[in-house]
Design an enzyme around this catalytic site. Structure first.
Site, short mmCIF file in Angstrom:
data_model
loop_
_atom_site.label_atom_id
_atom_site.label_comp_id
_atom_site.label_asym_id
_atom_site.label_seq_id
_atom_site.Cartn_x
_atom_site.Cartn_y
_atom_site.Cartn_z
N CYS A 2 85.28 48.05 0.13
CA CYS A 2 85.24 48.86 -1.09
C CYS A 2 85.42 50.32 -0.72
O CYS A 2 85.33 50.69 0.44
CB CYS A 2 83.90 48.68 -1.81
N ARG A 27 91.44 50.20 -0.82
CA ARG A 27 90.30 49.50 -0.24
C ARG A 27 89.70 48.46 -1.20
O ARG A 27 88.83 47.67 -0.80
CB ARG A 27 89.21 50.50 0.15
N TRP A 74 86.07 45.77 -4.09
CA TRP A 74 86.68 44.50 -3.75
C TRP A 74 85.53 43.49 -3.73
O TRP A 74 84.63 43.57 -2.91
CB TRP A 74 87.37 44.55 -2.40
N ASN A 100 79.30 49.56 0.23
CA ASN A 100 80.41 48.81 0.80
C ASN A 100 79.83 47.91 1.87
O ASN A 100 79.12 48.38 2.76
CB ASN A 100 81.44 49.76 1.41
N GLY A 101 80.08 46.60 1.79
CA GLY A 101 79.56 45.69 2.80
C GLY A 101 78.89 44.48 2.16
O GLY A 101 79.08 44.18 0.98
N GLU A 487 105.44 37.33 10.66
CA GLU A 487 105.17 38.56 9.93
C GLU A 487 106.00 38.65 8.66
O GLU A 487 105.52 39.08 7.61
CB GLU A 487 105.43 39.77 10.84
N LYS A 491 104.44 38.97 4.87
CA LYS A 491 104.77 40.04 3.93
C LYS A 491 105.16 39.47 2.57
O LYS A 491 104.76 39.99 1.53
CB LYS A 491 105.93 40.90 4.49
N GLU A 494 102.04 38.10 0.82
CA GLU A 494 101.10 39.14 0.42
C GLU A 494 101.47 39.82 -0.90
O GLU A 494 100.60 40.06 -1.74
CB GLU A 494 101.01 40.22 1.51
N HIS A 510 110.24 19.27 13.94
CA HIS A 510 108.98 18.54 14.07
C HIS A 510 108.17 18.56 12.78
O HIS A 510 106.94 18.47 12.83
CB HIS A 510 108.17 19.12 15.24
N LYS A 609 92.94 46.79 1.92
CA LYS A 609 93.57 47.30 3.13
C LYS A 609 92.68 47.16 4.36
O LYS A 609 93.12 46.74 5.42
CB LYS A 609 93.94 48.77 2.92
#
Length: 614
Positions: A2, A27, A74, A100-101, A487, A491, A494, A510, A609
């Site tokens: 957050c 955040r 968040w 935050n946490g 990656e 992207k 996301e 496979h 983030k």
């Protein structure tokens, strides 16, 4: 995960806090709130949604007051809604907190407080914490700072908090364990934030709290710093910030992500500037130079990271083993400490994190240090927790990365790790002076070649329009470019919410080949350097099953061009440096597809983030 903002001083707090929350919205952005004290009462407003929604809702309250705290959330405990949004009152209405946490033992504390007559409006652990502080303050008959200290010694978890008491309007108490917290020091004013971006235009002086530290911030007095566990006095170290305002603005781009994609030539150059001296045949990195024997005598290097940083670590595994001939293991930091890993004092652990605050990576560092391993940090944020916890390290100098989906973090991390591998390879005599000089010279050309790769943006936009409505995508690469395939898929997932998977190209046979039909876009990295003929064979297998092939190829390629539905060219370079170029088109593809699907590019759903909770 957050964002925290606070202000106490001579200005009106509301505009400072709102602008700060907007800068911290990367955040967390599922809800937001602000509490202001105007000298007689607390005016609190909070809402589900973004900071812009909060601004609109705040028109209905008094925005006066030079003391205030704000929060962008968040969600962890409790769904995103108005009630669960921060700030939270204590039952008396005197104390207000932002957090935050995660407080892991909040349920047992809540049960005890309920027995004592406390009631709770929200489902959050934060409301439990503020009432615990109030209960301590009342029963122990102590001031706010001491009540915070006693309460925090009773909780288990991680936190960055800011709390004030309306009966003491010249004071804010803050504390930190596992989540970042910075204090900006101005002229008769103080700023509080999860990072320095909310107050950069007001002051360049900041104090970053260490874990298990708290600070009592009072107008007209110096910051009072204490250790939470034993009340020992701590002494603030004031740092001069290097950030500038332009770096955290969009600069004319539609989105931060696009801006940061285009910043990569400069970011890569800034990362090797002063370290790479090709004309002298030198690589200078203080963190390596001063600990060279640790690396040269290591039994192995363990790389721990999460997400995009983990992909950079996979690229580094190829580079270290190929060039420096040092065994490397790449671990998800989130799994590392839970499988009882074998770590010895002869191991080197490299921890990679853009923010330098990733909770899982910090936990891996602490475990490695307990076992006697040497820890080397690679991160982007000066003064971050990983930078402080590591025995040595290197910053990436990418500049602030605001977009939630990392782009320049990936390429600058690879740049730093390449420099380290080259330096160790030279020291070990792993290749000739001619080869070494070739690598140094070629690495210097990469920023210009990234600029060349960015020139494909108009073509990439056209290709994106063709595949924007796809439901699934495959990404394939081999060798150094297998992590780039991972990656690229990440992207797309996301920011566009399209299901995508990355595989080593040879693994397609496979299992994943069963998915290929005329509706399946397959993005294949097929540069001339590295397993080219093998990748061509894989492309032929896709084509025979009517898959749609989008190939990333070296300039002038003819063989793949005949097979693929779409081709995007990148300049030629050494095989180990190709990930710095091949990732660029995949970043742009993800960006344009997300924009065309009307997704929130910079703030994708459910993501934040800086992942400061496990």
């Amino acid at each position: 995960m957050c964002g925290i903002v606070g202000y106490i001083g001579h200005r009106e707090a509301f505009p400072v806090i709102i602008k700060g929350l907007q800068r911290l919205e990367y955040r967390g952005y599922d809800s937001a709130g602000v509490a202001l004290f105007d000298g007689s009462e607390i005016n609190l407003v909070k809402t589900k949604g973004k900071v812009e929604d909060l601004k609109n809702k705040a028109k209905g309250i008094s925005q006066k007051g030079s003391l205030g705290i704000g929060h962008t959330r968040w969600a962890t405990h409790g769904v995103p809604n108005d009630v669960n949004s921060h700030p939270h009152y204590s039952n008396s209405g005197d104390l207000v907190i932002i957090h935050n946490g995660i407080i892991e033992n909040y349920e047992s504390i809540k049960k005890e407080l309920t027995k004592r007559g406390y009631t709770f409006e929200s489902d959050t652990d934060t409301e439990v914490l503020v009432n615990l502080i109030e209960e301590v303050k009342k029963t122990e008959d102590v001031k706010l700072g001491q009540a915070v200290q006693i309460a925090l010694n009773q909780v288990v978890g991680a936190y960055a908090i800011a709390v004030f008491d309306k009966k003491k309007p010249d004071e804010i108490v803050v504390a930190k364990l596992g989540s970042p917290l910075a204090i900006g020091i101005g002229e008769n004013e103080f700023f509080i934030a999860s990072d320095a971006s909310p107050f950069i235009e007001f002051t360049n002086n900041a104090v970053y709290l260490e874990d298990e530290e708290m600070a009592i911030i009072r107008l007209g007095k110096e910051i009072k710093l204490r250790k939470i566990k034993d009340d020992a006095v701590a002494y603030p170290r004031i740092l001069e910030l290097q950030m500038n305002l332009e770096e955290i603005e969009k600069g004319g781009y539609d989105h931060f992500m696009l801006k940061e994609i285009y910043e990569q030539p400069r970011a890569i150059k800034d990362t090797y500037r002063g370290r790479l001296l090709a004309d002298q045949g030198l690589i200078r990195m203080a963190g390596i130079d001063q600990n060279l024997e640790k690396f040269l005598n290591a039994n192995r290097i363990i790389i721990v990271a999460c997400g995009t940083s983990w992909h950079a670590g996979l690229v580094a595994e190829y580079i270290f083993e190929d060039l420096a001939r040092i065994p490397v293991e790449v671990e998800y930091a989130s799994e590392f400490r839970y499988r009882n890993p074998v770590i010895t004092e002869n191991d080197v652990l490299i921890a990679i994190s853009q923010s330098g605050e990733t909770a899982d990576t910090l936990a891996a560092i602490k475990l490695a240090k307990e076992k006697g391993a040497f820890v080397f940090g690679v991160c982007n944020v000066v003064g971050s927790s990983i930078a402080r916890e590591s025995d040595a390290g290197a910053y990436t100098h990418a500049g602030p990365e605001i977009g939630v989906a990392s782009t320049k973090a990936f390429t600058t991390q690879i740049t730093v790790l390449t420099l380290i591998a080259l330096k160790l390879a030279k020291e070990k005599g792993a290749f000739s002076q001619i080869q070494y000089h070739e690598y140094l010279t070629e690495l210097e050309t990469i920023p210009a070649k990234v600029e060349k790769a960015l020139e494909s943006n108009p073509l990439i936009e056209i290709i994106s329009n063709v595949y924007k409505d796809s439901s699934n995508c495959l990404y394939l690469g081999r060798g150094y470019n297998f992590p780039v395939a991972l990656e690229g898929a990440l992207k797309l997932k996301e920011i566009s919410y399209i299901h995508a998977e990355g595989y080593p190209a040879a693994e397609m046979k496979h299992g994943p080949i069963a998915l290929i039909d005329e509706q399946m876009p397959v993005f294949v990295i097929a540069t001339k350097r590295g397993h080219y003929e093998k990748v061509v064979s894989n492309i032929q297998e896709i084509k025979s099953r009517k898959g749609k092939i989008i190939a990333i190829v070296t300039e002038g390629d003819e063989q793949v061009t005949e097979l693929a539905d779409h081709v995007i060219e990148v300049p030629e370079t050494l095989e180990s440096l190709t990930p710095l170029l091949t990732t660029i088109p995949l970043q742009l593809l993800s960006y344009h597809i997300a924009v065309m699907r009307e997704c929130n590019v910079d703030q994708p759903r459910n993501l934040a983030k800086s992942v400061t909770v496990e």
